[in-house]
Design a protein around this motif. Structure first.
Motif, PDB file in Angstrom:
ATOM      1  N   GLU A  27      64.786  34.441  39.785  1.00  0.00           N
ATOM      2  CA  GLU A  27      65.774  34.283  38.633  1.00  0.00           C
ATOM      3  C   GLU A  27      65.705  35.248  37.623  1.00  0.00           C
ATOM      4  O   GLU A  27      66.349  35.558  36.941  1.00  0.00           O
ATOM      5  CB  GLU A  27      65.483  32.745  37.995  1.00  0.00           C
ATOM      6  CG  GLU A  27      66.154  32.292  36.827  1.00  0.00           C
ATOM      7  CD  GLU A  27      65.745  31.034  36.375  1.00  0.00           C
ATOM      8  OE1 GLU A  27      66.211  30.810  35.131  1.00  0.00           O
ATOM      9  OE2 GLU A  27      65.589  30.096  37.173  1.00  0.00           O
ATOM     10  N   GLU A  82      52.691  29.268  42.315  1.00  0.00           N
ATOM     11  CA  GLU A  82      53.969  28.283  42.740  1.00  0.00           C
ATOM     12  C   GLU A  82      55.041  28.765  41.836  1.00  0.00           C
ATOM     13  O   GLU A  82      56.090  29.086  42.290  1.00  0.00           O
ATOM     14  CB  GLU A  82      53.578  27.034  42.652  1.00  0.00           C
ATOM     15  CG  GLU A  82      52.457  26.282  43.659  1.00  0.00           C
ATOM     16  CD  GLU A  82      51.225  26.733  43.347  1.00  0.00           C
ATOM     17  OE1 GLU A  82      51.023  27.295  42.036  1.00  0.00           O
ATOM     18  OE2 GLU A  82      50.393  26.432  44.069  1.00  0.00           O
ATOM     19  N   GLY A  83      54.795  28.876  40.431  1.00  0.00           N
ATOM     20  CA  GLY A  83      56.059  29.326  39.524  1.00  0.00           C
ATOM     21  C   GLY A  83      56.464  30.706  39.871  1.00  0.00           C
ATOM     22  O   GLY A  83      57.696  31.052  39.840  1.00  0.00           O
ATOM     23  N   ARG A 110      56.581  29.959  33.027  1.00  0.00           N
ATOM     24  CA  ARG A 110      56.947  29.458  34.524  1.00  0.00           C
ATOM     25  C   ARG A 110      56.217  30.496  35.548  1.00  0.00           C
ATOM     26  O   ARG A 110      56.214  30.068  36.560  1.00  0.00           O
ATOM     27  CB  ARG A 110      58.468  29.078  34.652  1.00  0.00           C
ATOM     28  CG  ARG A 110      59.279  28.618  33.710  1.00  0.00           C
ATOM     29  CD  ARG A 110      60.503  28.650  34.049  1.00  0.00           C
ATOM     30  NE  ARG A 110      61.281  29.959  33.955  1.00  0.00           N
ATOM     31  CZ  ARG A 110      62.499  30.356  33.984  1.00  0.00           C
ATOM     32  NH1 ARG A 110      63.267  29.429  34.266  1.00  0.00           N
ATOM     33  NH2 ARG A 110      62.747  31.713  33.562  1.00  0.00           N
ATOM     34  N   ARG A 149      56.552  32.144  42.738  1.00  0.00           N
ATOM     35  CA  ARG A 149      57.387  32.180  43.922  1.00  0.00           C
ATOM     36  C   ARG A 149      58.754  31.537  43.716  1.00  0.00           C
ATOM     37  O   ARG A 149      59.884  31.761  44.123  1.00  0.00           O
ATOM     38  CB  ARG A 149      56.810  31.202  44.944  1.00  0.00           C
ATOM     39  CG  ARG A 149      55.714  31.759  45.740  1.00  0.00           C
ATOM     40  CD  ARG A 149      54.638  31.015  46.507  1.00  0.00           C
ATOM     41  NE  ARG A 149      53.806  31.481  47.179  1.00  0.00           N
ATOM     42  CZ  ARG A 149      52.747  30.838  47.808  1.00  0.00           C
ATOM     43  NH1 ARG A 149      52.756  29.464  47.768  1.00  0.00           N
ATOM     44  NH2 ARG A 149      51.593  31.371  48.330  1.00  0.00           N
ATOM     45  N   GLU A 150      58.946  30.540  42.698  1.00  0.00           N
ATOM     46  CA  GLU A 150      60.175  29.930  42.195  1.00  0.00           C
ATOM     47  C   GLU A 150      60.930  30.627  41.468  1.00  0.00           C
ATOM     48  O   GLU A 150      62.267  30.524  41.505  1.00  0.00           O
ATOM     49  CB  GLU A 150      59.761  28.367  41.686  1.00  0.00           C
ATOM     50  CG  GLU A 150      60.926  27.409  41.649  1.00  0.00           C
ATOM     51  CD  GLU A 150      60.560  26.177  41.164  1.00  0.00           C
ATOM     52  OE1 GLU A 150      61.553  25.260  40.634  1.00  0.00           O
ATOM     53  OE2 GLU A 150      59.350  25.797  41.172  1.00  0.00           O
ATOM     54  N   TYR A 151      60.318  31.105  40.346  1.00  0.00           N
ATOM     55  CA  TYR A 151      61.070  31.584  39.290  1.00  0.00           C
ATOM     56  C   TYR A 151      61.255  33.141  39.334  1.00  0.00           C
ATOM     57  O   TYR A 151      62.071  33.606  38.376  1.00  0.00           O
ATOM     58  CB  TYR A 151      60.603  31.174  38.184  1.00  0.00           C
ATOM     59  CG  TYR A 151      60.798  29.636  37.864  1.00  0.00           C
ATOM     60  CD1 TYR A 151      62.008  29.095  37.737  1.00  0.00           C
ATOM     61  CD2 TYR A 151      59.618  28.874  37.860  1.00  0.00           C
ATOM     62  CE1 TYR A 151      62.098  27.833  37.433  1.00  0.00           C
ATOM     63  CE2 TYR A 151      59.865  27.502  37.544  1.00  0.00           C
ATOM     64  CZ  TYR A 151      60.822  26.726  37.533  1.00  0.00           C
ATOM     65  OH  TYR A 151      61.072  25.577  37.320  1.00  0.00           O
TER      66      TYR A 151
END
Length: 232
Positions: A174, A166-167, A161, A169-171
């Motif tokens: 988490e 982009e991945g 991920r 920034r998003e993950y």
């Protein structure tokens, strides 16, 4: 910019010529001609030579270091071993990817009991590296041998991920939160070496959790990483 681009294209040409020399010396001229031609036509390298980056010159220095190393194996004197070490040191200063390469290359010398040449290679390498390490300690107050960044790269490669911008920034939040749950906290110091070690531990935690929760997923995951590395 034009001058730098032309220099990098000439560096690519020099890489092809060193490949040709190596093949003529150890294999056959046809092999060198084939390798050099493929290198000059390799699309990613053609594109990279038009950017202002370290990769093109780094590649030339790596192949020249290997050529010097092979030449040093054929001569009893230690001067070529020192020169090989210096070349490897300059290569490592350009990109720290090669930082452990000298210690791999001295193994055949140690095996053949060529201790003097092995010591000369390491000495030449140290002459190039140590001043920069001392500079980092004095200026940054941080024990950085050459550079940092391994931890960040290791972390990005620990989860599919995170492969894209982009991945990340998003993950990333988490992944970092999961590391905190397992007792891995960001250091309070702003020293880059400590931050790099922390990022490595976060990536290692991602691998551990994958193996603990979905161990079979490691097989397609590593296969996907292999393809992404070599697809070009």
């Amino acid at each position: 910019f034009v001058a730098i681009t032309c220099f990098q294209m000439l560096a690519d040409l020099a890489t092809a010529l060193v490949l040709l020399w190596l093949a003529k010396k150890f294999l056959r001229p046809e092999a060198g001609l084939l390798a050099g031609t493929f290198w000059l036509l390799y699309p990613p390298e053609v594109a990279i030579s038009t950017w202002v980056t370290a990769e093109t010159l780094f590649t030339l220095l790596v192949i020249c270091s290997i050529a010097l190393y092979l030449s040093s194996l054929e001569h009893a004197g230690a001067s070529r071993s020192v020169l090989t070490g210096c070349a490897l040191g300059i290569t490592t200063l350009l990109r720290a990817t090669a930082i452990l390469l000298p210690f791999l290359l001295i193994l055949p010398l140690l095996w053949s009991r060529s201790f003097r040449r092995a010591a000369c290679l390491v000495a030449g390498y140290a002459v190039m590296i140590v001043p920069w390490a001392i500079r980092n300690q004095i200026v940054l107050n941080d024990p950085i041998v050459v550079s940092v960044g391994f931890g960040a790269a290791f972390l990005q490669g620990s989860d599919e991920r995170l492969f894209t911008i982009e991945g990340k920034r998003e993950y990333y939040p988490e992944v970092h939160a999961d590391a905190v749950r397992h007792g891995i906290f960001k250091p309070s110091s702003d020293h880059e070496s400590q931050i790099d070690r922390w990022l490595f531990r976060v990536g290692l935690n991602a691998y551990k959790q994958r193996l603990a929760q979905r161990p079979l997923s490691i097989i397609p995951f590593e296969f996907k990483k292999f393809l992404r590395l070599w697809y070009a």
